[in-house]
Design an enzyme around this catalytic site. Structure first.
Site, mmCIF file in Angstrom:
data_model
loop_
_atom_site.group_PDB
_atom_site.id
_atom_site.type_symbol
_atom_site.label_atom_id
_atom_site.label_comp_id
_atom_site.label_asym_id
_atom_site.label_seq_id
_atom_site.Cartn_x
_atom_site.Cartn_y
_atom_site.Cartn_z
ATOM 1 N N ASP A 255 21.119 28.966 0.438
ATOM 2 C CA ASP A 255 20.254 27.787 0.521
ATOM 3 C C ASP A 255 19.449 27.787 1.828
ATOM 4 O O ASP A 255 18.484 27.040 1.947
ATOM 5 C CB ASP A 255 21.110 26.517 0.490
ATOM 6 C CG ASP A 255 22.167 26.540 -0.599
ATOM 7 O OD1 ASP A 255 22.138 25.688 -1.476
ATOM 8 O OD2 ASP A 255 23.044 27.442 -0.575
ATOM 9 N N TYR A 256 19.877 28.584 2.799
ATOM 10 C CA TYR A 256 19.200 28.602 4.099
ATOM 11 C C TYR A 256 18.407 29.882 4.318
ATOM 12 O O TYR A 256 18.034 30.218 5.438
ATOM 13 C CB TYR A 256 20.225 28.420 5.234
ATOM 14 C CG TYR A 256 21.062 27.174 5.061
ATOM 15 C CD1 TYR A 256 20.482 26.005 4.571
ATOM 16 C CD2 TYR A 256 22.418 27.163 5.345
ATOM 17 C CE1 TYR A 256 21.227 24.864 4.379
ATOM 18 C CE2 TYR A 256 23.175 26.018 5.153
ATOM 19 C CZ TYR A 256 22.575 24.862 4.666
ATOM 20 O OH TYR A 256 23.322 23.733 4.478
ATOM 21 N N ILE A 257 18.135 30.582 3.236
ATOM 22 C CA ILE A 257 17.439 31.866 3.374
ATOM 23 C C ILE A 257 15.920 31.671 3.479
ATOM 24 O O ILE A 257 15.206 32.556 3.928
ATOM 25 C CB ILE A 257 17.811 32.801 2.193
ATOM 26 C CG1 ILE A 257 17.605 34.269 2.571
ATOM 27 C CG2 ILE A 257 17.044 32.432 0.922
ATOM 28 C CD1 ILE A 257 18.240 35.246 1.588
ATOM 29 N N GLU B 152 16.899 31.852 10.702
ATOM 30 C CA GLU B 152 17.007 32.857 9.641
ATOM 31 C C GLU B 152 15.809 33.803 9.675
ATOM 32 O O GLU B 152 15.945 35.005 9.439
ATOM 33 C CB GLU B 152 17.140 32.176 8.277
ATOM 34 C CG GLU B 152 18.452 31.415 8.094
ATOM 35 C CD GLU B 152 18.529 30.092 8.843
ATOM 36 O OE1 GLU B 152 17.470 29.605 9.303
ATOM 37 O OE2 GLU B 152 19.629 29.534 8.981
ATOM 38 N N HIS C 218 24.247 23.584 -0.513
ATOM 39 C CA HIS C 218 25.308 24.591 -0.348
ATOM 40 C C HIS C 218 25.677 25.180 -1.713
ATOM 41 O O HIS C 218 26.797 25.615 -1.913
ATOM 42 C CB HIS C 218 26.564 23.999 0.288
ATOM 43 C CG HIS C 218 26.331 23.385 1.633
ATOM 44 N ND1 HIS C 218 26.037 22.060 1.800
ATOM 45 C CD2 HIS C 218 26.344 23.925 2.875
ATOM 46 C CE1 HIS C 218 25.876 21.799 3.087
ATOM 47 N NE2 HIS C 218 26.058 22.906 3.763
ATOM 48 N N GLN D 124 24.055 32.268 6.303
ATOM 49 C CA GLN D 124 25.290 31.492 6.101
ATOM 50 C C GLN D 124 25.459 30.916 4.692
ATOM 51 O O GLN D 124 26.554 30.928 4.148
ATOM 52 C CB GLN D 124 25.325 30.385 7.153
ATOM 53 C CG GLN D 124 26.678 29.821 7.394
ATOM 54 C CD GLN D 124 26.695 29.027 8.694
ATOM 55 O OE1 GLN D 124 26.300 27.870 8.732
ATOM 56 N NE2 GLN D 124 27.129 29.655 9.770
ATOM 57 N N PHE D 125 24.388 30.422 4.136
ATOM 58 C CA PHE D 125 24.337 30.000 2.730
ATOM 59 C C PHE D 125 22.974 30.460 2.211
ATOM 60 O O PHE D 125 21.991 30.369 2.940
ATOM 61 C CB PHE D 125 24.412 28.474 2.599
ATOM 62 C CG PHE D 125 25.782 27.890 2.825
ATOM 63 C CD1 PHE D 125 26.622 27.602 1.749
ATOM 64 C CD2 PHE D 125 26.239 27.626 4.103
ATOM 65 C CE1 PHE D 125 27.886 27.055 1.959
ATOM 66 C CE2 PHE D 125 27.501 27.081 4.320
ATOM 67 C CZ PHE D 125 28.322 26.794 3.242
ATOM 68 N N PRO E 77 13.765 30.075 5.438
ATOM 69 C CA PRO E 77 12.992 30.365 6.654
ATOM 70 C C PRO E 77 12.778 31.875 6.860
ATOM 71 O O PRO E 77 11.887 32.270 7.609
ATOM 72 C CB PRO E 77 13.859 29.777 7.779
ATOM 73 C CG PRO E 77 14.663 28.712 7.123
ATOM 74 C CD PRO E 77 14.947 29.250 5.733
ATOM 75 N N GLU F 286 24.657 33.840 11.997
ATOM 76 C CA GLU F 286 25.135 32.581 12.572
ATOM 77 C C GLU F 286 26.652 32.479 12.447
ATOM 78 O O GLU F 286 27.185 32.613 11.343
ATOM 79 C CB GLU F 286 24.449 31.406 11.866
ATOM 80 C CG GLU F 286 22.943 31.389 12.133
ATOM 81 C CD GLU F 286 22.141 30.581 11.120
ATOM 82 O OE1 GLU F 286 22.709 29.733 10.415
ATOM 83 O OE2 GLU F 286 20.919 30.830 11.033
HETATM 84 C C1 LIG Z 1 18.403 26.395 7.840
HETATM 85 C C2 LIG Z 1 19.873 26.217 8.069
HETATM 86 N N1 LIG Z 1 20.594 27.234 8.594
HETATM 87 C C3 LIG Z 1 21.919 27.116 8.762
HETATM 88 C C4 LIG Z 1 22.567 25.959 8.416
HETATM 89 C C5 LIG Z 1 24.083 25.835 8.578
HETATM 90 N N2 LIG Z 1 24.416 24.921 9.681
HETATM 91 C C6 LIG Z 1 24.632 23.611 9.442
HETATM 92 S S1 LIG Z 1 24.870 22.758 10.849
HETATM 93 C C7 LIG Z 1 24.746 24.137 11.805
HETATM 94 C C8 LIG Z 1 24.855 24.016 13.289
HETATM 95 C C9 LIG Z 1 23.801 23.133 13.884
HETATM 96 O O1 LIG Z 1 24.014 22.970 15.245
HETATM 97 P P1 LIG Z 1 23.115 22.003 16.125
HETATM 98 O O2 LIG Z 1 21.691 22.138 15.753
HETATM 99 O O3 LIG Z 1 23.459 22.237 17.536
HETATM 100 O O4 LIG Z 1 23.546 20.538 15.661
HETATM 101 P P2 LIG Z 1 24.975 19.830 15.812
HETATM 102 O O5 LIG Z 1 25.759 20.201 14.587
HETATM 103 O O6 LIG Z 1 25.605 20.293 17.049
HETATM 104 O O7 LIG Z 1 24.693 18.368 15.820
HETATM 105 C C10 LIG Z 1 24.507 25.264 10.998
HETATM 106 C C11 LIG Z 1 24.357 26.629 11.499
HETATM 107 C C12 LIG Z 1 21.782 24.922 7.863
HETATM 108 N N3 LIG Z 1 22.325 23.758 7.503
HETATM 109 N N4 LIG Z 1 20.451 25.075 7.700
#
Ligand SMILES: Cc1ncc(C[n+]2csc(CCOP(=O)(O)OP(=O)(O)O)c2C)c(N)n1
Ligand SMILES: [Mg+2]
Lengths: 419, 337
Positions: free
Chosen positions: B85-87, B60, B129, B82-83, B89, B29
């Site tokens: 914490d998001y592993i 993920e 995070h 990315q973190f 899934p 990501e």
């Molecule tokens: C499971 C997970 N993966 C990655 C992230 C990191 N992250 C936070 S916001 C984001 C982008 C989200 O984009 P979108 O769904 O389009 O929502 P928007 O921010 O545009 O409102 C990412 C990759 C996370 N919070 N949770």
């Protein structure tokens, strides 16, 4: 037979920083041309809606077509008020984050119509499962800003006891579910809550939100499956604001089909809506809520909008998209459009609008004064560290009681030794 | 030699791996055009094209699942979560698939993938995070788990991870990306560029996986740690005034048991430190191994200093983070008996 070698397709946005803004491939159908079916229509007859774009406000600021929700001028002014308040609140909080008063902030600039109109179209008792960018829901439900500020500052009055990252609100009394940092998790939960409501013979429905980027998570697809199979009374919203941090919507598959079209494969009806058009957002939500409330099940709504804000206070969009995009978004900006409409129908003026902005700015400042009196992040340092051991479980388990003692003893010793 | 912070060292490792082996590719990501939210992949897309360094959908499970498939084909994917914490899934793809593919196919299929993921707190990131989930993965047979504590090691270990023929999770302690944070959050951080271990060769080199490093030799007590805690423990050893031997594991699995056993047999005392929660944490395994191998040499019960068994609380970050004061007290405590 000779075959050419394969090659891997990697999506790429049309423009990057330094390029001229180019929205030429975005098709904007005229307002008012989409028919409004009865809310109990068979999902199979709804497929075209996944590719249409419901718009009510035309370029002159008039409300046109069957989707016009025909709201009173008072209701429209209330919507405008909530949107302006949301924006002023966002601006002030981001400034405070920059000044080090808190660690993190997320604005919803340009997307205010979504939270605000949807909260107004739903019943106050319906349950909301938001992402982190629908603060308008709380504003429209009348949650005092000072509560949100206390959470943002992790201060002594923070209802989440300093545990959560700023803006990850949880407001049970306002029917607003605890925001998760993990994307998409709220979507199947919204469906489950709706299933429980149906199971219990309740009358309340649920609504959930995810971003365009988050539709790629498995949770999105789990939710659609369950919503379809159990005909759950839920409104499932995809906020397509074109960006997911630095990644354009094409990376979530938005170039091959609309996000609304995902519903088709699950046998769910979809509505695709101009997300910057307060009236269209209101009308679509009202339609989906009515359908759910009458036991016809879930609807997927794609709210087509643009993330005018940086992703968060940690982000600088100048690194990945042309800076002028927001200003040139072909669907404009929700506050301006509703204001123009109210003026066009003789229910508003520039002067009244300016007065409203001033009033809302002052409101934010008043609430800020109160919130600041309870502290900002680390100033003074929060004074109940022992509370971090609570709520892991209903009763604090033995091993955490021991750890709490250890932590408090450590603090006392450190204070005594002057470290 | 060049001066690099940990991000630059990690970037350099990927750069070299991509240069040397066309089968190495990098995705995740925001890692493509933008170069990652921590900038670890900055410049790679520009240099190698978007075919070899690209963005992924926010999925993920999809990222790791696709990496397994690519690994099966014969590529060497290096993916970023990315973190950490998001592993979660991706848990099923890591635990049921990547980790067991070789075994269940009797070597017929393998998945040589590397998952890079930032871990740990100290950045006011709140509970999503800041996590340190390494023990969840060290519990899984078939996964290799690495956590470097400085730029030099990060580069050499990452190159070994990428070349490893089995799945590796490469945990990056984000609090020390820019400098050796020792837990004194009220003091300025020395950047890596002013630190010996910020001296990183620009060329290819590897550090063998499974080799710990004695980062401070001592006679009286063994302090075992990894990641950010290495710098906390070095500060604590200094502040305690006790002649402690500090060992940086660098690699959790495989584990350099010989190094630990030799040290504990010499000192007779042991403190184990990690930022992750205590119960069933990686420290529990270390305690167990040390009592199995050093029981008759131990002069005092082994101490563990860890994060508390709660999620990471945003406002109470410094009450949660196991800082040097807490570690130095533990060092003194094991000396009492
Ligand atoms: C499971 C997970 N993966 C990655 C992230 C990191 N992250 C936070 S916001 C984001 C982008 C989200 O984009 P979108 O769904 O389009 O929502 P928007 O921010 O545009 O409102 C990412 C990759 C996370 N919070 N949770
Ligand atoms: Mg988005």
């Amino acid at each position: 037979m000779k075959t050419a070698p394969l090659s891997l397709h990697i999506p790429e946005p049309k423009t990057r920083p330094g390029d001229l803004v180019d929205f030429s491939d975005i098709q904007i159908p005229a307002a008012g041309i989409v028919a409004r079916p009865a809310s109990d229509i068979d999902a199979a007859a709804m497929r075209d809606y996944a590719y249409a774009l419901i718009r009510v406000l035309d370029d002159k600021g008039q409300a046109v077509g069957e989707w016009n929700p025909k709201l009173s001028a008072d209701t429209l002014r209330l919507g405008l008020r909530h949107m302006v308040l949301t924006r002023e609140f966002d601006e002030r909080m981001m400034k405070l984050q920059r000044q080090g008063k808190t660690s993190f902030y997320i604005k919803c600039t340009g997307e205010e119509a979504i939270g605000v109109a949807q909260a107004m179209a739903l019943d106050d008792k319906d349950m909301l499962f938001p992402s982190y960018r629908q603060q308008g829901l709380l504003v429209a439900r009348g949650c005092p800003l000072v509560r949100l500020m206390n959470q943002i500052f992790s201060n002594t009055q923070d209802n989440l006891k300093g545990r959560q990252l700023p803006i990850m609100y949880s407001e049970p009394d306002y029917g607003f579910f605890s925001i998760s940092g993990n994307l998409g998790t709220q979507y199947p939960q919204a469906v489950g809550w709706a299933m429980a409501s149906a199971y219990s013979g309740d009358t309340r429905i649920a609504a959930g939100w995810v971003g365009d980027g988050s539709t790629a998570e498995g949770d999105f697809h789990y939710a659609l499956t369950f919503a379809s199979v159990y005909r759950a009374p839920v409104v499932l919203n995809v906020v397509n604001n074109q960006w997911a941090i630095s990644t354009f919507q094409g990376m979530a598959g938005g170039e091959q089909a609309t996000f609304a079209a995902r519903a088709v494969g699950y046998g769910l009806p979809a509505l695709r809506v101009d997300g910057n058009d307060f009236l269209a957002v209101y009308a679509a939500t009202e339609w989906a809520a009515e359908r759910a409330r009458n036991n016809h099940g879930a609807t997927l709504i794609e709210l087509y909008t643009y993330r005018a804000a940086p992703h968060s206070s940690s982000d600088d969009p100048a690194a990945y998209r042309p800076a002028e995009e927001a200003k040139n978004w072909p669907l404009g900006e929700p506050i301006e459009r509703l204001k123009k409409h109210l003026i066009a129908i003789g229910e508003w003026s520039e002067e009244r609008h300016a007065a409203l902005v001033t009033e809302m700015t002052e409101r934010v400042m008043e609430q800020l004064k109160e919130a600041s009196s309870h502290g900002t992040l680390g100033n003074p340092p929060p004074n109940d560290p022992g509370s971090m051991f609570e709520d892991v479980l209903k009763e604090v388990p033995g091993r955490l009681l021991i750890q709490r003692e250890e932590m408090l003893a450590l603090r006392a010793a450190a204070a005594q030794e002057g470290v | 030699m060049a001066r690099m912070n940990m991000i630059q060292a990690i970037n350099s490792a990927m750069d070299i791996a991509m240069e040397r082996d066309p089968n190495v590719l990098v995705f995740g990501e925001d890692v493509g055009y933008f170069g990652g939210v921590f900038r670890a992949t900055a410049g790679l897309q520009k240099k190698y094209g978007k075919r070899r360094c690209f963005d992924a959908p926010i999925s993920e499970g999809g990222i790791v699942g696709a990496a397994v498939g690519m690994g099966v084909y014969g590529l060497r994917p290096v993916v970023e979560i990315q973190f950490s914490d998001y592993i979660y899934p991706a848990f099923d793809q890591l635990v049921s698939e990547a980790a067991r593919l070789r075994y269940r196919s009797a070597g017929g299929f393998t998945a040589p993938l590397t998952v890079r993921t930032p871990v740990g707190g100290g950045i006011f990131g709140g509970q999503t995070h800041s996590q340190s989930p390494e023990a969840i993965f060290t519990h899984v047979c078939g996964l290799t788990s690495i956590m470097p504590s400085n730029p030099y090691d990060a580069k050499g270990l990452l190159l070994s991870a990428i070349e490893d023929d089995d799945p590796v999770i490469f945990f990056e302690p984000k609090r020390i990306y820019n400098g050796p944070f020792d837990g004194h959050h009220d003091r300025p951080l020395t950047p890596w560029t002013k630190h010996d271990l910020g001296e990183v060769p620009e060329e290819y080199y590897k550090i063998e996986l499974g080799k710990a490093k004695i980062v401070r030799p001592g006679e009286k007590v063994t302090v075992i740690c990894y990641g950010t805690m290495v710098h906390v423990c070095l500060a604590a050893a200094e502040e305690s005034g006790i002649d402690a031997e500090v060992i940086d594991l660098r690699s959790l699995l495989p584990l350099d048991l010989d190094c630990l056993v030799t040290s504990v047999k010499k000192t007779g005392r042991c403190v184990i430190v990690h930022e992750a929660t205590k119960t069933c944490g990686y420290g529990a395994e270390l305690v167990s191994l040390i009592q199995e191998h050093c029981f008759y040499h131990l002069e005092a019960p082994i101490e563990r200093v860890t994060g508390w068994d709660t999620p990471y609380p945003h406002a109470y970050e410094w009450d949660y983070f196991p800082g040097p004061y807490r570690v130095s007290r533990a060092i003194k405590k094991v000396m009492e008996e």
